[in-house]
Design an enzyme around this catalytic site. Structure first.
Site, short mmCIF file in Angstrom:
data_model
loop_
_atom_site.label_atom_id
_atom_site.label_comp_id
_atom_site.label_asym_id
_atom_site.label_seq_id
_atom_site.Cartn_x
_atom_site.Cartn_y
_atom_site.Cartn_z
N ASP A 15 0.72 -1.49 -0.06
CA ASP A 15 -0.28 -0.22 -0.14
C ASP A 15 1.16 1.80 -0.28
O ASP A 15 1.46 1.36 0.63
CB ASP A 15 -0.82 0.14 1.38
CG ASP A 15 -1.38 1.05 1.13
OD1 ASP A 15 -1.93 1.40 -0.18
OD2 ASP A 15 -3.09 1.58 2.09
N ASN A 63 -10.84 -2.24 -5.74
CA ASN A 63 -10.33 -1.42 -6.41
C ASN A 63 -10.89 -1.30 -7.70
O ASN A 63 -10.37 0.19 -8.14
CB ASN A 63 -8.35 -1.82 -6.61
CG ASN A 63 -7.67 -1.70 -5.30
OD1 ASN A 63 -7.09 -2.57 -4.68
ND2 ASN A 63 -7.77 -0.53 -4.52
N SER A 191 -8.61 -4.26 5.91
CA SER A 191 -8.78 -3.56 3.88
C SER A 191 -9.55 -5.30 3.46
O SER A 191 -9.44 -5.69 2.47
CB SER A 191 -8.31 -3.27 3.45
OG SER A 191 -7.60 -1.94 3.95
#
Ligand code: FPP
Length: 258
Positions: A15, A63, A191
């Site tokens: 990330d 995403n 996440s």
């Protein structure tokens, strides 16, 4: 003297590519390019270090909601990365696999994914998995659907369902649960990554943005893992007793049976 504990399965939530680029007043895609280069280095380092399983969370189900241009860039980068890196995977004896809703990937990327899986399938070294279009909740939902189908078909009764029933129906059932999860860029969350499998994973969170992640930082994460006591809900005393018993079994099989 304490032996070095090595995680079997390391998973990385890479990330911070976008912020890394923005900090340099560059387009976010510049960060992804550098991120892909760092991924290559880390894959080769982990293989050299003798890890059994490395999983990279490269693209989540969420995403897909990013701006179209960024998603399209990431997909092209992914396809190109796989095409370019197949030779290196072969050279390093790495077996490649994926988890996630890969039917959502563009055809050109899917072709590269399938070719890479096929070409590397007989490699016997580290197993490398890309989590692509992956979500832990989606993976669990699919497993529940499969169990429901089996119950409906009379192959399974509700009372027979236990943790193993669920684990075995996860797409990632072929790999051990992650021992160590590394997350870069200082976010303290999973996440939607391996929600079931991460129950007892050790977490290593660093402020470093993924494009700045180095072999030294990986060594630091592995070093920290070595100092963690994994109790799996037991007490320290129990864990130490188990370790001594294990040790006795290893060094003297006869003693351990009495
Ligand atoms: C996280 O940074 C990175 C991603 C969502 C994409 C990573 C994928 C690649 C680099 C493509 C190639 C993949 C591999 C494994 C070779 P971010 O964009 O979320 O950063 P931010 O949180 O700073 O916005």
């Amino acid at each position: 003297m304490s032996a070095t504990k090595r995680p079997q399965h390391v998973a990385i939530l890479l990330d911070g590519n976008g912020r890394w680029a923005e900090n340099r007043r560059r387009d976010r895609t510049f960060g992804h390019l550098k991120g892909a280069r760092v991924a290559k280095t880390m894959i080769e380092t982990c293989a050299r270090e003798g890890l059994t399983q490395l999983t990279l969370y490269a693209f989540s189900t969420e995403n897909w909601l990013r701006p179209k241009a960024e998603v399209s860039f990431l997909m092209k980068l992914l396809g190109r990365h796989l095409r370019k890196e197949r030779a290196s995977l072969m050279k390093n004896n790495i077996r490649f696999s994926v988890i996630g809703e890969i039917h959502r990937l563009p055809d050109a990327v899917l072709v590269e994914v399938q070719r890479t899986i096929e070409e590397t399938k007989n490699n016997t070294g580290m197993s490398l998995t890309f989590a692509l279009s992956y979500g832990g909740r989606q993976e669990l939902t699919e497993a529940v659907r499969e169990i429901a189908r089996e119950v409906a078909a009379g192959r399974l009764t509700p009372d027979q369902i236990d943790e193993k029933t669920i684990s075995a129906r996860l797409q990632s059932s072929f790999m051990p649960e992650p021992d160590l999860i590394i997350r870069t860029s200082g976010e303290y969350r999973l996440s939607n990554f391996m929600l079931w499998q991460a129950a007892y994973s050790e977490l290593y969170i660093t402020q470093t943005l993924w494009p700045d992640f180095t072999e030294e930082e990986l060594a630091k994460a592995l070093g920290q893992f070595n100092t963690r006591e994994r109790r799996f809900g037991r007490t320290t005393a129990q864990v130490r007793q188990i370790s001594i018993a294990d040790l006795m079994r290893l060094t003297s099989p006869r003693q351990a049976t009495v």
